[in-house]
Design a protein around this motif. Structure first.
Motif, short mmCIF file in Angstrom:
data_model
loop_
_atom_site.label_atom_id
_atom_site.label_comp_id
_atom_site.label_asym_id
_atom_site.label_seq_id
_atom_site.Cartn_x
_atom_site.Cartn_y
_atom_site.Cartn_z
N LEU A 1 7.20 -11.79 31.54
CA LEU A 1 5.77 -12.09 31.44
C LEU A 1 4.90 -10.88 31.76
CD1 LEU A 1 5.57 -15.68 32.96
CD2 LEU A 1 5.29 -15.02 30.56
N ASN A 2 5.21 -10.17 32.84
CA ASN A 2 4.40 -9.00 33.22
C ASN A 2 4.48 -7.90 32.17
OD1 ASN A 2 3.56 -10.24 35.59
ND2 ASN A 2 5.22 -9.36 36.79
N ASP A 3 5.68 -7.67 31.63
CA ASP A 3 5.85 -6.65 30.59
C ASP A 3 5.05 -7.02 29.33
OD1 ASP A 3 7.65 -5.27 32.24
OD2 ASP A 3 9.36 -6.39 31.43
N ILE A 4 5.10 -8.28 28.97
CA ILE A 4 4.37 -8.75 27.78
C ILE A 4 2.88 -8.64 28.01
CG2 ILE A 4 3.89 -10.78 26.35
CD1 ILE A 4 6.92 -11.52 26.83
N ASP A 5 2.41 -9.03 29.19
CA ASP A 5 0.99 -8.89 29.51
C ASP A 5 0.54 -7.44 29.42
OD1 ASP A 5 0.71 -11.62 29.88
OD2 ASP A 5 0.84 -11.51 32.08
N ALA A 6 1.36 -6.52 29.96
CA ALA A 6 1.03 -5.09 29.91
C ALA A 6 1.01 -4.58 28.48
CB ALA A 6 2.02 -4.30 30.75
N ALA A 7 1.99 -4.99 27.68
CA ALA A 7 2.03 -4.57 26.27
C ALA A 7 0.82 -5.08 25.52
CB ALA A 7 3.33 -5.05 25.62
N ARG A 8 0.43 -6.31 25.77
CA ARG A 8 -0.75 -6.88 25.11
C ARG A 8 -2.02 -6.13 25.50
NH1 ARG A 8 0.34 -13.40 25.73
NH2 ARG A 8 1.93 -13.55 24.10
N ALA A 9 -2.14 -5.82 26.79
CA ALA A 9 -3.32 -5.09 27.26
C ALA A 9 -3.38 -3.70 26.61
CB ALA A 9 -3.30 -4.98 28.78
N ASP A 10 -2.24 -3.00 26.56
CA ASP A 10 -2.19 -1.68 25.91
C ASP A 10 -2.57 -1.78 24.44
OD1 ASP A 10 -1.39 -0.51 28.29
OD2 ASP A 10 0.73 -0.36 27.71
N TYR A 11 -2.02 -2.76 23.78
CA TYR A 11 -2.33 -2.96 22.35
C TYR A 11 -3.82 -3.22 22.16
CZ TYR A 11 -2.41 -5.06 17.71
OH TYR A 11 -2.69 -5.35 16.41
N ASP A 12 -4.39 -4.10 22.99
CA ASP A 12 -5.80 -4.43 22.87
C ASP A 12 -6.68 -3.20 23.09
OD1 ASP A 12 -5.03 -7.03 22.33
OD2 ASP A 12 -5.55 -7.79 24.33
N ILE A 13 -6.31 -2.36 24.04
CA ILE A 13 -7.07 -1.13 24.30
C ILE A 13 -7.00 -0.20 23.09
CG2 ILE A 13 -7.09 1.00 25.68
CD1 ILE A 13 -6.27 -0.81 28.10
N ARG A 14 -5.77 0.00 22.57
CA ARG A 14 -5.61 0.88 21.41
C ARG A 14 -6.38 0.35 20.21
NH1 ARG A 14 -0.29 0.32 22.73
NH2 ARG A 14 0.18 -0.72 20.76
N THR A 15 -6.36 -0.94 20.00
CA THR A 15 -7.06 -1.55 18.87
C THR A 15 -8.57 -1.39 19.04
OG1 THR A 15 -5.27 -3.13 18.59
CG2 THR A 15 -7.35 -3.69 17.56
N ALA A 16 -9.06 -1.63 20.26
CA ALA A 16 -10.50 -1.47 20.52
C ALA A 16 -10.93 -0.03 20.33
CB ALA A 16 -10.82 -1.95 21.94
N GLU A 17 -10.11 0.93 20.77
CA GLU A 17 -10.43 2.35 20.59
C GLU A 17 -10.46 2.72 19.12
OE1 GLU A 17 -7.43 4.24 22.97
OE2 GLU A 17 -8.60 4.03 24.83
N ALA A 18 -9.51 2.23 18.35
CA ALA A 18 -9.47 2.50 16.92
C ALA A 18 -10.68 1.91 16.22
CB ALA A 18 -8.18 1.95 16.30
N GLU A 19 -11.08 0.72 16.60
CA GLU A 19 -12.27 0.08 16.02
C GLU A 19 -13.53 0.86 16.39
OE1 GLU A 19 -12.53 -2.47 13.82
OE2 GLU A 19 -10.33 -2.35 13.74
N ALA A 20 -13.59 1.35 17.63
CA ALA A 20 -14.75 2.12 18.08
C ALA A 20 -14.89 3.41 17.28
CB ALA A 20 -14.63 2.43 19.57
#
Length: 125
Positions: A102-121
């Motif tokens: 669960l913690n690994d998946i949460d971390a991966a999701r957070a990293d993905y969301d950050i990368r996606t938000a940065e790319a959109e920005a």
């Protein structure tokens, strides 16, 4: 994998077993026979309707058996069928895997969301 009638049917069963709630139901019933209210209490977030739908589907596929006792108030028990019990190893392994990561998946999701938000920005004018 070649598309055949057999693996299409297998996909249908895997969709049932792999849905949002079935593995949890199978895992809990692998411990022992339970009543509806016990399952509802032990599965966080499941609605009464969704538990009913899940149990009916598993019963229809021969994975869960439903026993109604002629008492007042009515008592209904759910248990795994012999075929359903053969799913226990796979179901338990998948549930344990998910819980332990669960913690690994949460971390991966957070990293993905950050990368996606940065790319959109960067795309924004």
């Amino acid at each position: 994998m070649e598309h055949t009638a057999a693996n299409c049917r297998a996909r249908e069963i895997l969709d049932r077993v792999g849905d949002k709630w079935s593995l949890q139901v199978i895992s809990l019933l692998g411990e022992r026979t339970k009543r509806f209210t016990e399952l509802k209490r032990e599965i966080d977030g499941i609605s009464q309707r969704m538990l009913t739908v899940t149990l009916r589907g598993l019963e229809r596929d021969g994975i869960v058996s439903r026993t109604v006792y002629p008492v007042m108030p009515p008592r209904v028990d759910y248990s795994l069928t012999p075929m359903g019990a053969t799913l226990m190893d796979a179901a338990s392994t998948l549930v344990r895997w998910a819980e332990s990561h669960l913690n690994d998946i949460d971390a991966a999701r957070a990293d993905y969301d950050i990368r996606t938000a940065e790319a959109e920005a960067l795309k924004a004018p």
